[in-house]
Enzyme design. Structure first.
Site, PDB file in Angstrom:
ATOM      1  N   ASN A 208     -17.022   9.692  10.989  1.00  0.00           N
ATOM      2  CA  ASN A 208     -16.474  11.048  11.506  1.00  0.00           C
ATOM      3  C   ASN A 208     -15.480  10.864  12.500  1.00  0.00           C
ATOM      4  OD1 ASN A 208     -18.309  12.339  10.111  1.00  0.00           O
ATOM      5  ND2 ASN A 208     -19.950  12.393  11.826  1.00  0.00           N
TER       6      ASN A 208
ATOM      7  N   ASP B 139     -14.983  12.689  16.119  1.00  0.00           N
ATOM      8  CA  ASP B 139     -15.526  13.456  16.972  1.00  0.00           C
ATOM      9  C   ASP B 139     -14.633  14.343  18.015  1.00  0.00           C
ATOM     10  OD1 ASP B 139     -17.793  12.354  16.339  1.00  0.00           O
ATOM     11  OD2 ASP B 139     -18.352  11.093  17.847  1.00  0.00           O
TER      12      ASP B 139
ATOM     13  N   ALA C  33     -20.489   4.689  11.411  1.00  0.00           N
ATOM     14  CA  ALA C  33     -19.341   3.901  12.142  1.00  0.00           C
ATOM     15  C   ALA C  33     -19.577   3.590  13.491  1.00  0.00           C
ATOM     16  CB  ALA C  33     -18.098   4.804  12.467  1.00  0.00           C
ATOM     17  N   ASN C  34     -20.353   4.467  14.074  1.00  0.00           N
ATOM     18  CA  ASN C  34     -20.773   3.918  15.506  1.00  0.00           C
ATOM     19  C   ASN C  34     -21.660   2.682  15.529  1.00  0.00           C
ATOM     20  OD1 ASN C  34     -19.753   6.403  16.627  1.00  0.00           O
ATOM     21  ND2 ASN C  34     -21.714   7.448  16.987  1.00  0.00           N
TER      22      ASN C  34
ATOM     23  N   LEU D  42     -37.147   6.249  22.930  1.00  0.00           N
ATOM     24  CA  LEU D  42     -37.654   7.179  23.826  1.00  0.00           C
ATOM     25  C   LEU D  42     -36.527   7.620  24.980  1.00  0.00           C
ATOM     26  CD1 LEU D  42     -41.316   5.801  24.065  1.00  0.00           C
ATOM     27  CD2 LEU D  42     -40.687   7.218  22.645  1.00  0.00           C
ATOM     28  N   GLY D  43     -35.371   7.390  24.513  1.00  0.00           N
ATOM     29  CA  GLY D  43     -34.388   7.638  25.738  1.00  0.00           C
ATOM     30  C   GLY D  43     -34.624   6.800  26.840  1.00  0.00           C
TER      31      GLY D  43
ATOM     32  N   GLY E  87     -27.937   6.003  21.272  1.00  0.00           N
ATOM     33  CA  GLY E  87     -28.919   5.688  20.143  1.00  0.00           C
ATOM     34  C   GLY E  87     -28.200   4.875  19.191  1.00  0.00           C
ATOM     35  N   ASP E  88     -26.837   5.016  18.671  1.00  0.00           N
ATOM     36  CA  ASP E  88     -26.332   4.417  17.780  1.00  0.00           C
ATOM     37  C   ASP E  88     -26.040   2.982  18.245  1.00  0.00           C
ATOM     38  OD1 ASP E  88     -26.547   6.197  15.876  1.00  0.00           O
ATOM     39  OD2 ASP E  88     -24.606   7.026  16.563  1.00  0.00           O
TER      40      ASP E  88
ATOM     41  N   SER F 268     -17.782   3.863  24.365  1.00  0.00           N
ATOM     42  CA  SER F 268     -18.694   3.662  25.583  1.00  0.00           C
ATOM     43  C   SER F 268     -19.147   2.148  25.240  1.00  0.00           C
ATOM     44  CB  SER F 268     -19.660   4.700  25.660  1.00  0.00           C
ATOM     45  OG  SER F 268     -20.681   4.792  24.630  1.00  0.00           O
TER      46      SER F 268
END
Length: 304
Positions: free
Chosen positions: A11, A13, A42-43, A220-221, A251-252, A291
């Site tokens: 994508n 973004d 892709a991430n 779980l973040g 998460g990716d 990032s």
């Protein structure tokens, strides 16, 4: 070097910063509009390749201007892009809204990703069969997911995000199945038919293994993750403590790092510990692929 093939979405973004997320029917002023590359496939490819993995991306983009945005970081991180199809459909677009706490909401228009069906995946059958690790998400059609899983001869890592009804055997073939708390509960319902909304996270992970999943990682973040390698019990992995700037794509980053570790022969627990550090690092910078750390970046340490 082990070969990683990622079959998934690509994508562009469009990110907008807001003080807080709007309520239904409400209009708010935003700032800092930024276009950047994204898509869960892709991430994860960029995250793994930036950390030194040998990665081939299988996916689709359009012939529009957003395609160049979407492919920018794949090229910069030396991902093999020879199996990315150019189509007449528009490149997939994700609209990301980030509040001042770094929390995000995302709307995705799939565009060319919607063409990644069984027939298009079949065009890349040779690289999927030859891969040591194949990684998939749920941002392409189910027929493409199912065909890719059938082609895998090595290890399949399946990130059930967003939650999509897929054949049960795809979930059981995954090693590991990667889910968050919400996704894990819905995956267990897919496999068993029972409502697990009130179950603990640990019970969900145990239940997924009992239902036939080879191994499971539940993210779980800020609370870390729970890992079950299919034998013995579940292990809790902490998250590194960082000042969150933007959680988009974290998460990716976790999945990409997890795959990199697995491709190098790490145990699932050790790969998840490494991934936890990489995912935390990604929260300290804005954007998704922008990032992600490289091998030169110092990663935050996990608590003892």
């Amino acid at each position: 070097m082990s070969q990683v093939v990622i079959v998934g979405s690509i994508n562009a973004d469009l990110a907008v910063d807001v003080e807080r997320h709007p309520l239904p029917g409400e209009t708010l002023h935003g700032s800092d509009v930024v276009y950047s590359p994204g898509g869960k496939g892709a991430n994860q490819a960029v995250a793994a390749a930036s950390l030194g993995a040998n990665v081939t991306m299988v996916g689709a983009v359009g012939n529009d201007a957003n395609a160049e945005v979407a492919l920018e970081r794949l090229a910069a991180s030396a991902v093999d892009r020879s199996r990315i199809r150019r189509t007449d459909a528009p490149t997939g677009l994700a609209i990301v809204v980030v509040d001042e706490r770094g929390e995000n909401t995302i709307i995705v228009a799939p565009g060319a990703n919607a063409l990644m069906d069984a027939a298009m995946v079949e065009e890349a059958a040779d690289v999927v069969r030859e891969a040591d690790v194949v990684v998939m998400q749920a941002e392409i059609p189910v027929s493409g997911i199912e065909r890719a899983a059938e082609l895998v001869a090595g290890r399949l890592v399946f990130n059930l995000a967003p939650v999509t009804e897929v054949p049960r055997e795809v979930l059981r073939r995954a090693d590991p199945l990667v889910v968050n708390e919400h996704e894990g509960r819905l995956a267990l319902r897919m496999l068993t038919g029972r409502d697990a909304a009130d179950s603990t996270d640990e019970a969900i992970v145990d239940g997924l293994v009992a239902a036939g999943c080879r191994s499971v990682v539940m993210t779980l973040g800020s609370r870390g993750s729970i890992v079950h390698d299919g034998s013995g019990g579940a292990a809790a992995i902490p998250s590194a403590k960082v000042d969150v700037v933007d959680s988009t794509g974290a998460g990716d980053a976790f999945v990409g790092a997890l795959v990199k570790g697995l491709a190098e022969g790490a145990t699932l627990v050790d790969a998840a510990r490494y991934a936890s550090r990489v995912g935390a690092f990604a929260c300290t910078r804005k954007g998704a692929q922008t990032s992600y750390p490289t091998t030169a970046d110092p990663l935050p340490e996990l608590p003892a």
